[in-house]
Structure formats: structure tokens, C-alpha cells
Design a protein around this motif. Structure first.
Motif, PDB file in Angstrom:
ATOM      1  N   ARG A   2      24.643 156.574  21.427  1.00  0.00           N
ATOM      2  CA  ARG A   2      23.557 156.171  22.291  1.00  0.00           C
ATOM      3  C   ARG A   2      22.767 157.396  22.717  1.00  0.00           C
ATOM      4  NH1 ARG A   2      25.170 154.632  26.955  1.00  0.00           N
ATOM      5  NH2 ARG A   2      23.528 153.170  27.412  1.00  0.00           N
ATOM      6  N   THR A   4      20.504 158.656  25.195  1.00  0.00           N
ATOM      7  CA  THR A   4      19.976 158.318  26.504  1.00  0.00           C
ATOM      8  C   THR A   4      18.756 159.163  26.818  1.00  0.00           C
ATOM      9  OG1 THR A   4      21.328 159.944  27.706  1.00  0.00           O
ATOM     10  CG2 THR A   4      22.327 157.805  27.235  1.00  0.00           C
ATOM     11  N   THR A   5      17.962 158.670  27.775  1.00  0.00           N
ATOM     12  CA  THR A   5      16.777 159.418  28.179  1.00  0.00           C
ATOM     13  C   THR A   5      17.155 160.783  28.731  1.00  0.00           C
ATOM     14  OG1 THR A   5      16.876 158.276  30.322  1.00  0.00           O
ATOM     15  CG2 THR A   5      15.416 157.356  28.665  1.00  0.00           C
ATOM     16  N   GLU A   6      18.271 160.863  29.470  1.00  0.00           N
ATOM     17  CA  GLU A   6      18.689 162.146  30.036  1.00  0.00           C
ATOM     18  C   GLU A   6      19.059 163.135  28.939  1.00  0.00           C
ATOM     19  OE1 GLU A   6      18.327 163.132  33.133  1.00  0.00           O
ATOM     20  OE2 GLU A   6      17.403 161.176  33.430  1.00  0.00           O
ATOM     21  N   LYS A   7      19.734 162.656  27.894  1.00  0.00           N
ATOM     22  CA  LYS A   7      20.099 163.536  26.777  1.00  0.00           C
ATOM     23  C   LYS A   7      18.857 164.078  26.088  1.00  0.00           C
ATOM     24  CE  LYS A   7      24.599 161.469  25.620  1.00  0.00           C
ATOM     25  NZ  LYS A   7      25.338 160.671  24.589  1.00  0.00           N
ATOM     26  N   THR A 136      18.427 150.943  31.103  1.00  0.00           N
ATOM     27  CA  THR A 136      19.604 150.642  30.283  1.00  0.00           C
ATOM     28  C   THR A 136      19.834 151.641  29.149  1.00  0.00           C
ATOM     29  OG1 THR A 136      18.270 149.181  28.888  1.00  0.00           O
ATOM     30  CG2 THR A 136      19.417 148.190  30.765  1.00  0.00           C
ATOM     31  N   ASP A 137      18.851 152.503  28.884  1.00  0.00           N
ATOM     32  CA  ASP A 137      18.940 153.489  27.805  1.00  0.00           C
ATOM     33  C   ASP A 137      19.109 152.850  26.429  1.00  0.00           C
ATOM     34  OD1 ASP A 137      18.493 156.045  28.902  1.00  0.00           O
ATOM     35  OD2 ASP A 137      20.474 156.036  29.819  1.00  0.00           O
ATOM     36  N   ARG A 189      23.039 147.859  33.199  1.00  0.00           N
ATOM     37  CA  ARG A 189      23.446 149.068  32.465  1.00  0.00           C
ATOM     38  C   ARG A 189      24.806 148.882  31.816  1.00  0.00           C
ATOM     39  NH1 ARG A 189      20.867 151.828  36.858  1.00  0.00           N
ATOM     40  NH2 ARG A 189      22.821 151.834  38.029  1.00  0.00           N
ATOM     41  N   HIS A 193      25.470 148.931  27.811  1.00  0.00           N
ATOM     42  CA  HIS A 193      26.407 149.919  27.278  1.00  0.00           C
ATOM     43  C   HIS A 193      27.509 149.238  26.485  1.00  0.00           C
ATOM     44  CE1 HIS A 193      29.248 153.555  28.112  1.00  0.00           C
ATOM     45  NE2 HIS A 193      28.855 153.489  26.871  1.00  0.00           N
TER      46      HIS A 193
END
Length: 306
Positions: A2, A4-7, A136-137, A189, A193
Motif C-alpha cells: 500500500r 500511502t500518502t505519507e510514504k 483511506t490511502d 481506514r 486496510h
């Protein structure tokens, strides 16, 4: 895996920092060339491409977002060529005190190519951010239509089966009303996931809107799709979603499946999955129903069951 936006944001941040450090190395090289100052010792190392700030970052990457990316691999090749050329030029300066205009122009062209590819990669990563639902990424609705278009075209061309599935959380409004929207967000979320973690590598999913998700199951016949979906549905029954008061909230979901038909539009296929979802909710929720199984009276019915 996944993404994610943070990654992705972190990768962009570190990428830009590594490029800034590489520019520092390039500026030092130019100052030495223009003002006749001694070149840094790293310029005379054959593996200098691993020693600079960018190289140290590049060769420490293990993220699949980057390591398998074609542009990222090409950047590594260009960066290595750039440093190898700098090594050759540094050696010429050391022995002859100067370099030719042709050598310099070639070096600058390599540097410009390197910078362009870096910016291309950064811009592509930024575009990916716009395709991800920030809560929810997973893919958002707009981005998912690109995936559905590809699978629709492939099914039309090859005749391979494909199924889509609409998912809706049962009684989600009651969760928001009872526990608040922050808990509701936590539920969304957790469900996203869980579902993406249980799908096959070539399956895909998006947040379609609110508490609805849309899943695409390529190369999958209807009977197989229903088995996959029921496995997901049963798994949700035991999915623990922790609350702040050491309690847990349990959720169920209804699933509507449709075999992708190539004689109707993508939107019409989604409507079929949505109608099957309505039938699942109308029939008592927490079940999976295929469009081909629902009674004619329920087809094209207005969705008024939540």
C-alpha cells in the motif's frame, strides 16, 4: 504493498533533499573549474556516484514505490554516467590543467538530463498523490476509472472475464451517530486496510464515496469472484476496530457483484453492481449477491436501503 500518502510525501521530501545535496556537489565542481581551486578528493574516486549525498540516498532505497520504477532505474544510470564523466574530466584537469569545450558540453548535457528525469519522477509522484483518497490511502473514484477502462478494454480485446464489486458498510450512519465521525473515519481506514490486504496483487480497489468501496477483480469468473467476496465479507465480521475506551466496534458489509459486460458502458456495469448491492441490503445485509442472481423486480429499483 500500500502506497500511502505519507510514504509518497516523505519520498518526495527526501528526493528533493538529495537533489539539493547533489547540486551542492555540482556547484563545488564548477567553482573548482572556473577559479582554479583544487577539486574535492571525491571527484577522483571511481565510485564517487555512491559517495555524494544523492548517491547515498539512491543506493539505500528499498521502497518498491521507487526501486522497481523505470524512471528511477534510469536516473541511477544517468547519475552514474554523470559522475564517471566528472571523474574523467577531473583527471584531465589534474594532468593538463584544462578540459575541452566538447567535454564540458557533454558533461552539462548529462547534468541537464539528470535534472529533467528527477523532476519527471517528482512530478509523477505528486500526480499519484491526487489519485489517492487521503482518508483511506486507496485509489479515489476518479483514478479508479482509469483502471476500470484498462480492464474493460482488455476484456473486450481478449475475452478474459472480469468482475466488479460494490461494497457498502452496513448501518454506518449509526456508527457515526453513536461514536462520532472520528470513529467513523477510523472504521473506514480499517476496512480499506483490511480489504486491500486480502485482495490478490492484481486486484484493485477504490473509495467510491462515503462508506462505499468499489473492487475490480480481473481474470475472474463470476463464481470465483463470489468466493473471493464472501471470504472478504466473513473476514470483516471478526475485524477488530478499537475505540479509545478499550472497547471495540464491529461492522458488517453488503456486497454487490457484477460480471463486466462489454456490450454496455463501464458506468452501466457499475450500475449493475450497485443494483446487486441494493438487493443484498434489501435481503438483510451482510451478504454478497451477484447481479445475475437478483430478482427482476429488484433490478433498476431505487436505492433507499441504508
Amino acid at each position: 504493498m500500500r502506497f500511502t500518502t505519507e510514504k509518497i510525501k516523505l519520498i518526495i521530501q527526501v528526493l528533493e533533499q538529495a537533489v539539493s545535496e547533489h547540486r551542492g556537489w555540482l556547484n563545488d565542481w564548477h567553482r573548482s573549474l572556473i577559479f582554479g581551486q583544487p577539486l574535492a578528493s571525491t571527484c577522483f574516486l571511481k565510485d564517487s556516484y555512491r559517495k555524494c549525498g544523492f548517491g547515498q540516498w539512491y543506493y539505500s532505497q528499498s521502497s518498491p514505490i521507487l526501486s522497481d520504477h523505470s524512471v528511477f532505474i534510469l536516473i541511477g544510470q544517468i547519475h552514474r554516467d554523470l559522475h564517471n564523466k566528472a571523474f574523467v574530466l577531473a583527471d584531465k584537469i589534474k594532468h593538463y590543467g584544462t578540459i575541452s569545450i566538447k567535454d564540458y558540453d557533454f558533461f552539462i548535457a548529462k547534468e541537464q538530463d539528470f535534472s529533467k528525469k528527477i523532476f519527471d519522477l517528482r512530478d509523477e509522484l505528486r500526480e499519484v498523490l491526487f489519485e489517492i483518497d487521503p482518508l483511506t490511502d486507496i485509489f479515489n473514484r476518479q483514478a479508479f476509472f482509469r483502471i476500470l477502462s484498462y480492464e474493460y478494454e482488455r476484456a473486450s480485446r481478449t475475452g478474459q472475464p472480469c468482475c466488479i464489486c460494490m461494497v457498502d458498510l452496513d448501518h454506518f450512519k449509526a456508527i457515526n451517530d453513536t461514536y462520532g465521525h472520528l470513529v467513523g473515519d477510523r472504521v473506514l481506514r480499517a476496512v480499506a486496510h483490511y480489504l486491500t490486504g486480502k485482495l490478490r496483487p492484481y486486484d484493485s480497489m477504490c473509495r467510491y464515496g462515503g462508506e462505499e468501496f468499489l473492487i475490480c477483480l480481473p481474470n475472474t469468473k463470476l463464481d470465483k469472484a463470489k468466493k473471493i467476496v464472501n471470504r472478504l465479507r466473513i473476514g470483516l465480521l471478526s475485524l477488530p476496530i478499537d475505540l479509545d475506551n478499550d472497547k471495540q466496534v464491529k461492522i458488517t458489509a453488503s456486497f454487490g457483484i457484477a460480471k463486466m459486460a462489454i456490450n454496455i458502458t463501464i458506468n452501466d456495469n457499475i450500475i449493475r453492481a450497485d443494483e446487486a448491492l441494493y438487493a443484498a441490503k434489501y435481503g438483510g445485509r451482510n451478504q454478497a449477491i451477484a447481479y445475475e442472481e437478483i430478482r427482476p423486480a429488484l433490478k433498476n429499483a431505487r436505492r433507499n436501503v441504508k
